[in-house]
Design a protein around this motif. Structure first.
Motif, mmCIF file in Angstrom:
data_model
loop_
_atom_site.group_PDB
_atom_site.id
_atom_site.type_symbol
_atom_site.label_atom_id
_atom_site.label_comp_id
_atom_site.label_asym_id
_atom_site.label_seq_id
_atom_site.Cartn_x
_atom_site.Cartn_y
_atom_site.Cartn_z
ATOM 1 N N GLU A 173 3.770 1.480 -1.367
ATOM 2 C CA GLU A 173 4.264 1.572 -2.744
ATOM 3 C C GLU A 173 3.204 2.216 -3.643
ATOM 4 O OE1 GLU A 173 7.159 0.918 -4.115
ATOM 5 O OE2 GLU A 173 6.532 1.164 -6.203
ATOM 6 N N GLU A 174 1.957 1.801 -3.476
ATOM 7 C CA GLU A 174 0.885 2.379 -4.297
ATOM 8 C C GLU A 174 0.735 3.883 -4.009
ATOM 9 O OE1 GLU A 174 -2.159 -0.334 -3.059
ATOM 10 O OE2 GLU A 174 -1.226 -1.976 -4.185
ATOM 11 N N ARG A 215 0.846 -1.210 0.000
ATOM 12 C CA ARG A 215 0.000 0.000 0.000
ATOM 13 C C ARG A 215 0.878 1.256 0.000
ATOM 14 N NH1 ARG A 215 -2.513 -4.206 0.033
ATOM 15 N NH2 ARG A 215 -1.865 -3.967 -2.129
ATOM 16 N N ASN A 255 9.230 -4.985 -1.039
ATOM 17 C CA ASN A 255 7.766 -5.055 -1.086
ATOM 18 C C ASN A 255 7.329 -5.962 -2.231
ATOM 19 O OD1 ASN A 255 6.951 -3.594 -3.495
ATOM 20 N ND2 ASN A 255 7.361 -1.648 -2.442
ATOM 21 N N ALA A 274 11.867 -0.539 -0.171
ATOM 22 C CA ALA A 274 10.773 -0.835 -1.101
ATOM 23 C C ALA A 274 11.107 -2.049 -1.972
ATOM 24 C CB ALA A 274 10.471 0.378 -1.970
ATOM 25 N N TYR A 327 5.838 -5.729 -4.906
ATOM 26 C CA TYR A 327 5.940 -5.309 -6.309
ATOM 27 C C TYR A 327 7.329 -5.565 -6.901
ATOM 28 C CZ TYR A 327 1.412 -2.998 -6.164
ATOM 29 O OH TYR A 327 0.076 -2.732 -6.096
ATOM 30 N N TYR A 328 8.347 -5.582 -6.063
ATOM 31 C CA TYR A 328 9.714 -5.745 -6.587
ATOM 32 C C TYR A 328 10.350 -7.070 -6.180
ATOM 33 C CZ TYR A 328 8.900 -0.799 -7.318
ATOM 34 O OH TYR A 328 8.348 0.389 -7.695
ATOM 35 N N ARG A 343 3.469 5.722 -5.787
ATOM 36 C CA ARG A 343 3.153 5.825 -7.223
ATOM 37 C C ARG A 343 2.120 6.911 -7.479
ATOM 38 N NH1 ARG A 343 3.531 -0.441 -9.421
ATOM 39 N NH2 ARG A 343 5.662 -0.722 -8.674
#
Lengths: 470, 177
Positions: free
Chosen positions: A253-254, A251, B65, B62, B67-68, A257
């Motif tokens: 990360e979102e 979240r 996380n 990050a 996504y990566y 973005r």
């Protein structure tokens, strides 16, 4: 301007900041309380001033910093150890004096050990942690006095990241300073940029339009959301509950973005002065609603994990009295029943339904809950702001004369900035990160807890090293 | 917890950029000898912040996380320099951090490499040099590779690390000392 947070049960003033200015003939020590600003003179030849430490414990770092920066001695102080000047600093160099050249090359001197605060006694031992920590974290030193697993005392020692930013900015206009100010602390870039922009607007006697305030409000609340999500993941992670980090870091990360889509940068560096990118109001509102659903899901799930709350409840308590005595700010203060949020004093926020969030138990659990409540509220605020926000840009001024100050509620708490301008150029730049106060109160949360809970307590406070060290 | 697993099942895998996996696979094939020799099959990174604004650290965090998911490539961050192959250095090398950075570097066993992360250690961030800043890092350490950005995004960091591994494969880089 009067600031909140004195509290009814304690009628004394709240110490916000204390710093010095080189006036040539003499030094001036400026003390900002919530209700007033006082100024004292210190002689240049033998600079001395009375210490506030005995009355305001958080005066400790302010005065030790002034002593290092200017060579001023505080009479009646109980702590004369250097703060910024570490073991190999060449003694006698006081960089904030006007006759010290910012480009002076300092030679590393002989190693002089720092005398840490330590508790003595049979079986009591010391644990030294840092400056380089095990994880991906900023550098700083924590010094524990231990009786077995139990912490008796902890000293925080910082300023490893001391970059000399206050001095670096002297001689620059606000416009020239802006890219550096945006990078003092990546955690609070938007907040720090807004603090500078408010000063710039005061210089030019300009009113900020509501549409512009709405745009900045969106960015400030997004920064808070990114931060709170990160903490809501890392706090359970430090209690061994990694699934929360997997969820919350996604979240966060979102949110980064979303910041990138609105500003072209994941941390919104230089966002205020950049030409705003075209953005879709409805899309942002949809994003907020979706994120609110995620927060609701997270809350229902995490509330139902008893073994996690067993670690968070009653861990690392900061009493309301201690929070007031130290003048704590931000989530740390609000989780200990201290009603203090800069946003409460801003008509723009108040008129749009802003309500400060508070808890009373002062423990890790309270700070966790305040973060979650604030995150959800920030999403509601963004929805409101999105309806009004414009795509106006902002230009920092190149001119100005006089002394100015501003306050912003960053994701870490009350951020205070004071700037003196002479002929459009900065002659004194001062910023007090919320962490500068809260770090000093951290040790109060340790006694009675085991050392394994230190990371949990520390993360629940979420303090900045870069913003603190400057 | 049942709720979590239901959700986990519904969400599926968030991890992006499958091309990184392919590139790493190819790299592993070509680097088989080199990687086995230098890194025992995976790359261990000790991140050292020498005076950053914390954005570079946030982007490195990050990387873990969903996504990566950096670790899937066999690249991981370790807790001690003594477990590391690479020192990933962020920040402007402050006067107060320089001795500790050099200590950490000494603790890394040979062969070792120093990679600078972000504009700060190259002294390319907007900061001007002061009495308290010792950057650029190349004046103090044998810098083998640089990942630019303020801060570099997580994808830029992964790209940079893969590029570094590729330079090793091309035999351009010696070890740090």
């Amino acid at each position: 301007m009067e600031k909140g947070g004195s509290g009814m049960e304690n009628s004394r003033k709240r110490l916000i900041a204390r710093y010095a200015v080189d006036r040539g003939e003499h030094f001036e020590i400026v003390t900002r309380y919530d209700t007033e600003t006082t100024r004292e003179r210190a002689d240049r030849q033998e600079p001395r001033a009375p210490s506030l430490m005995p009355r305001y414990p958080a005066a400790n770092w302010f005065e030790r910093k002034i002593a290092d920066d200017f060579g001023i001695r505080f009479e009646g102080a109980y702590d004369f150890r250097p703060l910024l000047h570490h073991e190999r600093w060449p003694v006698g160099n006081h960089p904030m004096r006007k006759d010290f050249d910012v480009h002076r090359v300092l030679e590393f001197s002989e190693y002089r050990p720092y005398k840490y605060e330590a508790v003595g006694g049979d079986g009591v031992f010391e644990v030294a942690v840092g400056p380089i920590h095990a994880g991906i974290i900023e550098p700083g030193h924590f010094h524990f006095s231990q009786a077995g697993e139990e912490m008796l005392h902890q000293e925080v020692r910082h300023f490893y990241k001391y970059r000399g930013i206050e001095k670096m900015l002297e001689g620059k206009s606000l416009a020239e300073a802006a890219p550096i100010v945006a990078r003092i602390s990546g955690n609070e870039s938007v907040a720090t940029q807004i603090a500078l922009a408010r000063i710039s607007a005061q210089v030019e006697k300009k009113d900020l339009s509501e549409a512009l305030q709405a745009r900045w409000g969106i960015l400030l609340e997004l920064e808070r959301i990114a931060h709170h999500w990160t903490d809501l993941g890392f706090i359970p992670n430090d209690a061994g509950f990694g699934a929360a980090l997997a969820f919350a870091s996604a979240r966060a990360e979102e949110t980064r973005r979303q910041l990138r889509d609105l500003t072209g940068h994941r941390f919104a560096f230089d966002a205020l002065m950049r030409e705003p990118r075209p953005w879709d109001r409805e899309e942002l509102i949809r994003w907020c609603r979706h994120m609110s659903q995620e927060a609701k899901w997270f809350e229902e799930w995490i509330t139902d994990i008893p073994s996690l709350w067993d670690r968070m409840d009653t861990t690392g308590i900061l009493t309301s009295g201690n929070a007031l005595r130290y003048g704590c700010v931000g989530v740390v203060a609000r989780a200990s029943s201290v009603e203090l949020d800069v946003r409460s004093e801003e008509p723009f926020y108040r008129e749009r339904g802003f309500e400060p969030k508070q808890e009373s138990s002062g423990d890790v659990a309270a700070r966790f809950k305040v973060r979650l409540m604030e995150l959800k509220h920030s999403l509601e605020l963004i929805e409101t702001f999105a309806k009004e926000a414009s795509s106006e840009g902002f230009a920092f001024t190149e001119t100005g004369e006089g002394a100015f100050e501003s306050f912003v509620e960053s994701s870490l708490g009350e951020l205070y900035m004071a700037i003196e301008l002479v002929g459009g150029k900065i002659s004194r730049f001062f910023v007090r990160d919320p962490s500068f106060i809260n770090w000093q109160a951290l040790h109060l949360m340790m006694p009675g807890n085991i050392i394994a809970d230190f990371p949990l307590i520390n993360k629940s406070c979420d303090l900045s090293y870069a913003g603190n060290d400057l | 917890m049942l709720r979590y697993w239901q959700r986990r099942f519904k969400t599926g895998i968030l991890t992006e950029k499958p091309e990184f996996d392919a590139r790493m696979k190819e790299l592993r094939k070509r680097l088989k000898k080199g990687i086995a020799k230098h890194f025992a099959g995976s790359l261990a990174i000790r991140m050292v912040d020498s005076g950053s604004c914390n954005a570079c650290e946030a982007e490195c965090n990050a990387l873990s996380n969903p996504y990566y998911d950096l670790e899937r490539l066999g690249i991981r961050f370790v807790a001690s320099p003594r477990h590391a192959d690479v020192m990933l250095l962020s920040g402007v090398l402050t006067f107060n951090m320089l001795p500790h950075v050099l200590d950490a570097w000494e603790q890394i066993p040979e062969p070792k490499w120093c990679i600078t992360l972000g504009d700060c250690p190259a002294m390319q961030a907007p900061f001007t040099r002061t009495f308290a800043i010792q950057a650029p890092a190349a004046e103090h350490l044998p810098v083998a590779h640089h990942i630019p950005g303020c801060p570099p995004s997580p994808n830029t960091i992964i790209e940079g690390l893969l590029e570094f591994l590729e330079t090793l494969q091309n035999g351009k880089q010696g070890t740090g000392n």
